[in-house]
Scaffold this motif. Structure first.
Motif, PDB file in Angstrom:
ATOM      1  N   ARG A   1      18.971  12.296  35.534  1.00  0.00           N
ATOM      2  CA  ARG A   1      20.046  11.615  34.819  1.00  0.00           C
ATOM      3  C   ARG A   1      19.669  10.186  34.420  1.00  0.00           C
ATOM      4  O   ARG A   1      20.334   9.580  33.580  1.00  0.00           O
ATOM      5  CB  ARG A   1      21.321  11.586  35.674  1.00  0.00           C
ATOM      6  CG  ARG A   1      21.860  12.965  36.024  1.00  0.00           C
ATOM      7  CD  ARG A   1      23.206  12.899  36.729  1.00  0.00           C
ATOM      8  NE  ARG A   1      24.278  12.597  35.756  1.00  0.00           N
ATOM      9  CZ  ARG A   1      25.065  11.526  35.817  1.00  0.00           C
ATOM     10  NH1 ARG A   1      24.895  10.626  36.780  1.00  0.00           N
ATOM     11  NH2 ARG A   1      26.009  11.340  34.917  1.00  0.00           N
ATOM     12  N   GLN A   2      18.620   9.644  35.013  1.00  0.00           N
ATOM     13  CA  GLN A   2      18.206   8.270  34.729  1.00  0.00           C
ATOM     14  C   GLN A   2      17.265   8.149  33.539  1.00  0.00           C
ATOM     15  O   GLN A   2      16.825   7.045  33.210  1.00  0.00           O
ATOM     16  CB  GLN A   2      17.515   7.672  35.960  1.00  0.00           C
ATOM     17  CG  GLN A   2      18.420   7.477  37.164  1.00  0.00           C
ATOM     18  CD  GLN A   2      17.657   6.846  38.316  1.00  0.00           C
ATOM     19  OE1 GLN A   2      16.839   7.496  38.966  1.00  0.00           O
ATOM     20  NE2 GLN A   2      17.919   5.571  38.560  1.00  0.00           N
ATOM     21  N   LEU A   3      16.950   9.257  32.909  1.00  0.00           N
ATOM     22  CA  LEU A   3      15.911   9.255  31.867  1.00  0.00           C
ATOM     23  C   LEU A   3      16.467   9.286  30.451  1.00  0.00           C
ATOM     24  O   LEU A   3      15.800   9.752  29.525  1.00  0.00           O
ATOM     25  CB  LEU A   3      14.953  10.445  32.082  1.00  0.00           C
ATOM     26  CG  LEU A   3      14.152  10.410  33.385  1.00  0.00           C
ATOM     27  CD1 LEU A   3      13.354  11.698  33.553  1.00  0.00           C
ATOM     28  CD2 LEU A   3      13.214   9.198  33.413  1.00  0.00           C
ATOM     29  N   GLY A   4      17.656   8.786  30.269  1.00  0.00           N
ATOM     30  CA  GLY A   4      18.248   8.728  28.933  1.00  0.00           C
ATOM     31  C   GLY A   4      17.673   7.596  28.097  1.00  0.00           C
ATOM     32  O   GLY A   4      16.780   6.851  28.527  1.00  0.00           O
ATOM     33  N   THR A   5      18.220   7.429  26.886  1.00  0.00           N
ATOM     34  CA  THR A   5      17.690   6.433  25.953  1.00  0.00           C
ATOM     35  C   THR A   5      18.485   5.134  25.930  1.00  0.00           C
ATOM     36  O   THR A   5      18.113   4.212  25.216  1.00  0.00           O
ATOM     37  CB  THR A   5      17.662   7.015  24.523  1.00  0.00           C
ATOM     38  OG1 THR A   5      19.018   7.270  24.105  1.00  0.00           O
ATOM     39  CG2 THR A   5      16.875   8.309  24.456  1.00  0.00           C
ATOM     40  N   ASP A   6      19.570   5.049  26.685  1.00  0.00           N
ATOM     41  CA  ASP A   6      20.383   3.845  26.648  1.00  0.00           C
ATOM     42  C   ASP A   6      19.639   2.683  27.295  1.00  0.00           C
ATOM     43  O   ASP A   6      18.718   2.892  28.096  1.00  0.00           O
ATOM     44  CB  ASP A   6      21.719   4.083  27.361  1.00  0.00           C
ATOM     45  CG  ASP A   6      21.530   4.381  28.839  1.00  0.00           C
ATOM     46  OD1 ASP A   6      21.651   3.448  29.651  1.00  0.00           O
ATOM     47  OD2 ASP A   6      21.240   5.554  29.172  1.00  0.00           O
ATOM     48  N   PRO A   7      19.991   1.449  26.982  1.00  0.00           N
ATOM     49  CA  PRO A   7      19.260   0.275  27.497  1.00  0.00           C
ATOM     50  C   PRO A   7      19.233   0.187  29.013  1.00  0.00           C
ATOM     51  O   PRO A   7      18.329  -0.447  29.573  1.00  0.00           O
ATOM     52  CB  PRO A   7      20.033  -0.910  26.898  1.00  0.00           C
ATOM     53  CG  PRO A   7      20.708  -0.359  25.682  1.00  0.00           C
ATOM     54  CD  PRO A   7      21.044   1.062  26.019  1.00  0.00           C
ATOM     55  N   GLU A   8      20.197   0.797  29.694  1.00  0.00           N
ATOM     56  CA  GLU A   8      20.251   0.719  31.149  1.00  0.00           C
ATOM     57  C   GLU A   8      19.567   1.893  31.842  1.00  0.00           C
ATOM     58  O   GLU A   8      19.631   2.007  33.072  1.00  0.00           O
ATOM     59  CB  GLU A   8      21.712   0.636  31.609  1.00  0.00           C
ATOM     60  CG  GLU A   8      22.409  -0.656  31.203  1.00  0.00           C
ATOM     61  CD  GLU A   8      21.662  -1.890  31.698  1.00  0.00           C
ATOM     62  OE1 GLU A   8      21.334  -1.937  32.904  1.00  0.00           O
ATOM     63  OE2 GLU A   8      21.386  -2.780  30.880  1.00  0.00           O
ATOM     64  N   SER A   9      18.928   2.761  31.089  1.00  0.00           N
ATOM     65  CA  SER A   9      18.210   3.874  31.716  1.00  0.00           C
ATOM     66  C   SER A   9      17.012   3.329  32.482  1.00  0.00           C
ATOM     67  O   SER A   9      16.526   2.219  32.210  1.00  0.00           O
ATOM     68  CB  SER A   9      17.750   4.881  30.667  1.00  0.00           C
ATOM     69  OG  SER A   9      16.703   4.339  29.873  1.00  0.00           O
ATOM     70  N   ALA A  10      16.523   4.107  33.429  1.00  0.00           N
ATOM     71  CA  ALA A  10      15.426   3.640  34.286  1.00  0.00           C
ATOM     72  C   ALA A  10      14.191   3.209  33.499  1.00  0.00           C
ATOM     73  O   ALA A  10      13.651   2.124  33.734  1.00  0.00           O
ATOM     74  CB  ALA A  10      15.076   4.717  35.318  1.00  0.00           C
ATOM     75  N   PRO A  11      13.701   4.009  32.549  1.00  0.00           N
ATOM     76  CA  PRO A  11      12.497   3.568  31.832  1.00  0.00           C
ATOM     77  C   PRO A  11      12.729   2.351  30.949  1.00  0.00           C
ATOM     78  O   PRO A  11      11.840   1.512  30.790  1.00  0.00           O
ATOM     79  CB  PRO A  11      12.105   4.796  31.002  1.00  0.00           C
ATOM     80  CG  PRO A  11      13.301   5.651  30.951  1.00  0.00           C
ATOM     81  CD  PRO A  11      14.066   5.384  32.206  1.00  0.00           C
ATOM     82  N   ASN A  12      13.933   2.228  30.366  1.00  0.00           N
ATOM     83  CA  ASN A  12      14.197   1.112  29.464  1.00  0.00           C
ATOM     84  C   ASN A  12      14.474  -0.194  30.189  1.00  0.00           C
ATOM     85  O   ASN A  12      14.472  -1.266  29.570  1.00  0.00           O
ATOM     86  CB  ASN A  12      15.360   1.462  28.531  1.00  0.00           C
ATOM     87  CG  ASN A  12      14.934   2.448  27.453  1.00  0.00           C
ATOM     88  OD1 ASN A  12      13.801   2.401  26.981  1.00  0.00           O
ATOM     89  ND2 ASN A  12      15.826   3.343  27.081  1.00  0.00           N
ATOM     90  N   ARG A  13      14.705  -0.140  31.495  1.00  0.00           N
ATOM     91  CA  ARG A  13      14.868  -1.364  32.279  1.00  0.00           C
ATOM     92  C   ARG A  13      13.528  -1.883  32.802  1.00  0.00           C
ATOM     93  O   ARG A  13      13.455  -2.979  33.348  1.00  0.00           O
ATOM     94  CB  ARG A  13      15.833  -1.133  33.443  1.00  0.00           C
ATOM     95  CG  ARG A  13      17.289  -1.105  33.013  1.00  0.00           C
ATOM     96  CD  ARG A  13      18.261  -1.111  34.188  1.00  0.00           C
ATOM     97  NE  ARG A  13      18.300   0.177  34.885  1.00  0.00           N
ATOM     98  CZ  ARG A  13      17.788   0.416  36.076  1.00  0.00           C
ATOM     99  NH1 ARG A  13      17.143  -0.541  36.723  1.00  0.00           N
ATOM    100  NH2 ARG A  13      17.888   1.607  36.636  1.00  0.00           N
ATOM    101  N   LEU A  14      12.484  -1.100  32.638  1.00  0.00           N
ATOM    102  CA  LEU A  14      11.152  -1.532  33.056  1.00  0.00           C
ATOM    103  C   LEU A  14      10.487  -2.297  31.910  1.00  0.00           C
ATOM    104  O   LEU A  14      10.656  -1.953  30.744  1.00  0.00           O
ATOM    105  CB  LEU A  14      10.297  -0.319  33.439  1.00  0.00           C
ATOM    106  CG  LEU A  14      10.790   0.491  34.635  1.00  0.00           C
ATOM    107  CD1 LEU A  14      10.013   1.803  34.737  1.00  0.00           C
ATOM    108  CD2 LEU A  14      10.648  -0.314  35.931  1.00  0.00           C
ATOM    109  N   GLY A  15       9.720  -3.305  32.246  1.00  0.00           N
ATOM    110  CA  GLY A  15       9.085  -4.119  31.209  1.00  0.00           C
ATOM    111  C   GLY A  15       7.798  -3.509  30.679  1.00  0.00           C
ATOM    112  O   GLY A  15       7.452  -2.365  30.996  1.00  0.00           O
ATOM    113  N   PRO A  16       7.088  -4.265  29.873  1.00  0.00           N
ATOM    114  CA  PRO A  16       5.794  -3.804  29.343  1.00  0.00           C
ATOM    115  C   PRO A  16       4.791  -3.602  30.475  1.00  0.00           C
ATOM    116  O   PRO A  16       4.953  -4.152  31.573  1.00  0.00           O
ATOM    117  CB  PRO A  16       5.354  -4.964  28.440  1.00  0.00           C
ATOM    118  CG  PRO A  16       6.577  -5.785  28.217  1.00  0.00           C
ATOM    119  CD  PRO A  16       7.443  -5.616  29.407  1.00  0.00           C
TER     120      PRO A  16
END
Length: 248
Positions: A159-174
């Motif tokens: 459930r954490q792998l969505g595209t919204d800004p608060e998803s787990a991958p999108n909260r990780l930096g470069p």
């Protein structure tokens, strides 16, 4: 016959012992001085096990790497907790003594690596190859994350792998280490592909596989589920680990 004094016999005996034990010390020293192999850690994807990475494990072992194929309970815990568990397991295996520790991941395994090294990474971290990673999430999760069957099959991490800004991958930096991303362009799931934008592998779009800071990116015409078993994928993985490039 030449007379041999007691002192001469003692000297010869001591010399013999020195040669024997000296040789053993030399052998031990040669063995200790053998260069350690570079290590490759394999991390499977969501709702899979380490068995899914066995063909790749065999391939990399044949290329001379020491391979650690790690299993983790991907469906039972959120991504942050899974990253902590994997890090603890690696520490317990003393793998950080190797000259270089590389990572090859499939799908969510790439997000686990990003979560582990989001703040700092060891000095001997080598190169990372991510296969079909949802580095910017997946629209498939956007559509299904509240579906009871999806949740039952994929757990909290899914459930954490969505595209919204608060998803787990999108909260990780470069990423600030060498990363090569291989993405698939063959889908066998028209329903999922209808939700994905552009080319995709049936679960992750090509565009959303990319991550800021990566050094190499390449697409190959395979689907998400069995991507890591393909011969051309294995060859590109080895190439990147050796050279930092996806050479043909």
């Amino acid at each position: 016959m030449t007379n041999i004094t007691e002192g001469t016999l003692l000297a010869l005996s001591l010399l013999g012992l020195l040669l024997i034990f000296g040789s053993q010390d030399a052998w031990a020293s040669d063995k200790d001085s053998e260069p350690q192999k570079e290590t490759v850690v394999l991390l499977h994807g969501l709702a899979r096990t380490e068995r899914s990475m066995k063909p790749l494990e065999k391939s990399l072992s044949c290329q001379g790497f020491k391979v650690i194929n790690i299993g983790y309970p991907s469906r039972k815990f959120p991504i942050g907790e899974l990253a902590g568990q994997v890090k603890e397991k690696l520490n317990s295996l003393d793998c950080w003594d190797a000259p270089k520790v590389h990572f090859v991941t499939h799908s969510m395994g790439g997000i686990i690596v990003r979560a582990m090294f989001a703040e700092f990474h060891p000095h001997n971290l080598g190169r990372v190859v991510m296969l079909c990673p949802p580095n910017k999430g997946s629209e498939v999760v956007d559509h299904l994350k509240d579906n009871p069957l999806f949740v039952a099959l994929n757990g909290q991490a899914g459930r954490q792998l969505g595209t919204d800004p608060e998803s787990a991958p999108n909260r990780l930096g470069p990423v600030d280490y060498e990363v090569g991303v291989l993405a698939g362009t063959l889908s066998v799931n028209p329903l999922f592909s209808n939700w994905l934008k552009g080319e995709d592998d049936g679960k992750v779009s090509v565009e959303r596989a990319k991550v800021e800071g990566m050094s190499e990116f390449l697409t190959l015409p395979y689907n998400h589920t069995f991507f890591m078993n393909k011969a051309k994928v294995k060859a590109r993985v080895t190439s990147f680990l050796r050279t930092g490039r996806f050479l043909p």
